[in-house]
Design a protein around this motif. Structure first.
Motif, PDB file in Angstrom:
ATOM      1  N   ALA A   1       2.466  -5.106   2.870  1.00 42.35           N
ATOM      2  CA  ALA A   1       1.697  -5.975   3.984  1.00 42.35           C
ATOM      3  C   ALA A   1       1.774  -7.260   4.182  1.00 42.35           C
ATOM      4  O   ALA A   1       1.685  -7.883   4.697  1.00 42.35           O
ATOM      5  CB  ALA A   1      -0.006  -5.336   3.490  1.00 42.35           C
TER       6      ALA A   1
ATOM      7  N   VAL B   1       1.099   4.984   0.965  1.00 39.89           N
ATOM      8  CA  VAL B   1       1.027   5.843   2.110  1.00 39.89           C
ATOM      9  C   VAL B   1       1.402   7.398   1.614  1.00 39.89           C
ATOM     10  O   VAL B   1       3.275   6.847   1.774  1.00 39.89           O
ATOM     11  CB  VAL B   1       1.050   5.147   3.551  1.00 39.89           C
ATOM     12  CG1 VAL B   1      -0.080   4.245   3.629  1.00 39.89           C
ATOM     13  CG2 VAL B   1       2.055   4.657   3.985  1.00 39.89           C
TER      14      VAL B   1
ATOM     15  N   GLU C   1       1.133 -11.756  14.888  1.00 41.65           N
ATOM     16  CA  GLU C   1       0.311 -10.604  15.502  1.00 41.65           C
ATOM     17  C   GLU C   1      -0.506  -9.207  14.547  1.00 41.65           C
ATOM     18  O   GLU C   1      -0.419  -9.424  13.448  1.00 41.65           O
ATOM     19  CB  GLU C   1       1.913  -9.761  15.665  1.00 41.65           C
ATOM     20  CG  GLU C   1       2.502 -10.373  17.250  1.00 41.65           C
ATOM     21  CD  GLU C   1       4.010  -9.427  17.370  1.00 41.65           C
ATOM     22  OE1 GLU C   1       4.292  -9.477  18.424  1.00 41.65           O
ATOM     23  OE2 GLU C   1       4.773  -8.506  16.195  1.00 41.65           O
TER      24      GLU C   1
ATOM     25  N   PHE D   1       1.077  -1.378   0.334  1.00 39.89           N
ATOM     26  CA  PHE D   1      -0.265  -0.307   0.400  1.00 39.89           C
ATOM     27  C   PHE D   1       0.818   1.241  -0.663  1.00 39.89           C
ATOM     28  O   PHE D   1       1.818   1.042   0.691  1.00 39.89           O
ATOM     29  CB  PHE D   1      -0.926   0.116   1.293  1.00 39.89           C
ATOM     30  CG  PHE D   1      -1.701  -0.852   1.294  1.00 39.89           C
ATOM     31  CD1 PHE D   1      -2.868  -1.422   0.210  1.00 39.89           C
ATOM     32  CD2 PHE D   1      -1.367  -2.369   2.273  1.00 39.89           C
ATOM     33  CE1 PHE D   1      -4.125  -2.442   0.842  1.00 39.89           C
ATOM     34  CE2 PHE D   1      -2.594  -2.947   2.462  1.00 39.89           C
ATOM     35  CZ  PHE D   1      -3.741  -3.191   1.604  1.00 39.89           C
TER      36      PHE D   1
HETATM   37  N1  LIG Z   1      -6.028  -0.214   2.302  1.00 43.15           N
HETATM   38  C1  LIG Z   1      -5.062  -0.280   2.986  1.00 43.15           C
HETATM   39  N2  LIG Z   1      -3.768   0.583   3.153  1.00 43.15           N
HETATM   40  C2  LIG Z   1      -2.995   1.381   3.239  1.00 43.15           C
HETATM   41  N3  LIG Z   1      -2.439   0.641   4.534  1.00 43.15           N
HETATM   42  C3  LIG Z   1      -3.274  -0.858   5.289  1.00 43.15           C
HETATM   43  C4  LIG Z   1      -4.569  -0.534   4.106  1.00 43.15           C
HETATM   44  N4  LIG Z   1      -5.547  -2.117   4.181  1.00 43.15           N
HETATM   45  C5  LIG Z   1      -4.062  -2.690   5.080  1.00 43.15           C
HETATM   46  N5  LIG Z   1      -2.968  -2.034   6.074  1.00 43.15           N
HETATM   47  C6  LIG Z   1      -1.858  -1.774   6.564  1.00 43.15           C
HETATM   48  O1  LIG Z   1      -1.543  -2.903   6.018  1.00 43.15           O
HETATM   49  C7  LIG Z   1      -0.492  -3.812   7.454  1.00 43.15           C
HETATM   50  C8  LIG Z   1      -1.131  -5.500   7.687  1.00 43.15           C
HETATM   51  O2  LIG Z   1      -2.932  -4.671   7.876  1.00 43.15           O
HETATM   52  P1  LIG Z   1      -3.538  -6.566   7.965  1.00 43.15           P
HETATM   53  O3  LIG Z   1      -5.390  -5.258   8.004  1.00 43.15           O
HETATM   54  O4  LIG Z   1      -3.222  -7.094   7.085  1.00 43.15           O
HETATM   55  O5  LIG Z   1      -3.025  -6.909   9.433  1.00 43.15           O
HETATM   56  P2  LIG Z   1      -3.809  -8.434   9.959  1.00 43.15           P
HETATM   57  O6  LIG Z   1      -3.158  -8.905  10.534  1.00 43.15           O
HETATM   58  O7  LIG Z   1      -4.980  -8.909   9.628  1.00 43.15           O
HETATM   59  O8  LIG Z   1      -4.055  -7.657  11.889  1.00 43.15           O
HETATM   60  P3  LIG Z   1      -4.814  -7.513  12.692  1.00 43.15           P
HETATM   61  O9  LIG Z   1      -4.583  -9.146  13.839  1.00 43.15           O
HETATM   62  O10 LIG Z   1      -5.197  -6.473  13.878  1.00 43.15           O
HETATM   63  O11 LIG Z   1      -6.436  -7.654  12.036  1.00 43.15           O
HETATM   64  C9  LIG Z   1      -1.134  -2.829   8.437  1.00 43.15           C
HETATM   65  O12 LIG Z   1       0.099  -2.561   8.904  1.00 43.15           O
HETATM   66  C10 LIG Z   1      -2.239  -1.585   7.946  1.00 43.15           C
HETATM   67  O13 LIG Z   1      -2.497  -0.679   8.561  1.00 43.15           O
END
Ligand SMILES: Nc1ncnc2c1ncn2[C@@H]1O[C@H](COP(=O)(O)OP(=O)(O)OP(=O)(O)O)[C@@H](O)[C@H]1O
Ligand SMILES: [Mg+2]
Length: 334
Positions: free
Chosen positions: A35, A21, A54, A19
């Motif tokens: 990600a 940002v 995590e 992504f």
């Molecule tokens: N649409 C987006 N735009 C920018 N960054 C994003 C977007 N979607 C996810 N991220 C970033 O990607 C990373 C991974 O996010 P993700 O939601 O996949 O984590 P996760 O492992 O599912 O976490 P959790 O256990 O808290 O649900 C994070 O740093 C998040 O901020």
């Protein structure tokens, strides 16, 4: 619980989702959030794979790419032989019915202004089914998730969390999917209801031969439900292997730390001293040059800090991404 058939159903190859940002507050230029960063893994038909890691490690992003809710930056996802990135409109439609999803928050799975019946019937109507047939299937779906049919006339706010999650599962089942992605399916629920939902999911999986990818923070849930466990750390797959091996004989220092941090409800482990993981979870923006876990790893070397480890093969279905195994194990070439 390990399945004997090894027929690939989800094949992920070199998958990346970055992504972009912008940090305008600090006047910096655009940065990349990596990600999902170069993940390769295969899930077999009828298998339950648990995905742990995590918060922020990229689990939901990986699920969203598999569900075609977001396009990958690079790499490929093949589902039942269909390459998602090059699917025709018909193939995309086929995938939408073959791959179902249940999210964490029971309420977010359903429209608050629609009755349970309308919510369950909607995907079928969108796929061209008539109202009478859709209603019949909605009734059957409620039977499958062991809920009384009278709830078809209820609205989401009239139902409990456990009931809502059963309805969400019923809704996911109506298109007769082959694969279910479950993102934290029980974490919003009371512990006794969690067990009911997990048992329901296991029954459905067995009766319908479904394939599950279950994302959860709860290692007790994952241990109870999965055949294999995949462990993610900052966008990378660090270990993937059979549940017993990951729980009892994990190889990656991060998996070891994760296991130690979990209060596993097993008297066998009571009284054993736990070596807890130090440091804070890293950031997906300022990633280390080498191994993502190097800043927190007690076994770190200079090599780890500067070079990304490959994936090393422990057995045919257990792999680890850590330099500790570089000398003794063969490297997996994708
Ligand atoms: N649409 C987006 N735009 C920018 N960054 C994003 C977007 N979607 C996810 N991220 C970033 O990607 C990373 C991974 O996010 P993700 O939601 O996949 O984590 P996760 O492992 O599912 O976490 P959790 O256990 O808290 O649900 C994070 O740093 C998040 O901020
Ligand atoms: Mg998530």
């Amino acid at each position: 619980m390990e399945k004997t058939i090894n027929e690939p159903t989800i094949v992920i190859n070199g998958l990346k989702k970055y992504f972009s940002v912008s940090n305008t507050f600090l006047g910096r230029k655009k940065q990349m959030v990596k990600a999902v960063d170069d993940i390769t893994l295969t899930i077999n038909r009828g298998e339950i794979v648990g995905l742990v890691g995590e918060s922020g490690s990229g689990k939901t992003t990986l699920a969203r790419v598999i569900l075609n809710l977001t396009r990958p930056t690079e790499g490929s996802v093949m589902i039942n032989g269909i390459d998602m990135m090059h699917a025709t409109k018909d193939e995309e439609k086929q995938l939408r019915s073959e791959v179902a999803v249940v999210f964490q928050d029971p309420a977010s799975n359903l429209n608050p202004r629609q009755t349970v019946a309308s919510s369950i019937m909607r995907p079928m109507i969108l796929h061209g089914k008539g109202k009478t047939e859709a209603m019949k299937k909605a009734e059957d779906a409620l039977d499958m998730v062991k809920m009384d049919r009278r709830y078809l006339n209820s609205y989401p706010h009239q139902l409990s969390g456990g009931q809502l999650q059963r309805i969400a599962i019923a809704r996911a089942l109506v298109l007769q999917p082959k694969i279910m992605i479950l993102d934290e399916p029980t974490s919003a629920l009371d512990i006794s209801v969690q067990a009911q939902i997990l048992n329901l999911l296991l029954d459905l999986q067995e009766n319908m031969g479904l394939t599950y990818l279950v994302i959860t923070h709860d290692l007790n849930v994952i241990r109870y439900i999965s055949d294999r466990i995949a462990v993610m750390y900052l966008g990378k797959l660090v270990e993937f292997g059979p549940t017993d091996e990951i729980i009892g004989n994990s190889k990656h220092p991060y998996t070891n730390g994760l296991m130690a941090a979990s209060p596993i409800l097993d008297p066998k482990f009571r009284g054993q001293k736990k070596e807890l993981m130090g440091g804070d979870p890293g950031s997906l923006i300022d990633l280390p040059k080498g191994c993502r876990f190097s800043s927190r790893c007690s076994k770190v070397t200079e090599h780890c800090k500067n070079t990304l480890p490959g994936n090393y093969k422990i057995t045919s279905n257990h792999q680890v991404s850590c330099f500790m195994y570089e000398k003794e194990l063969p490297k997996l070439i994708y």
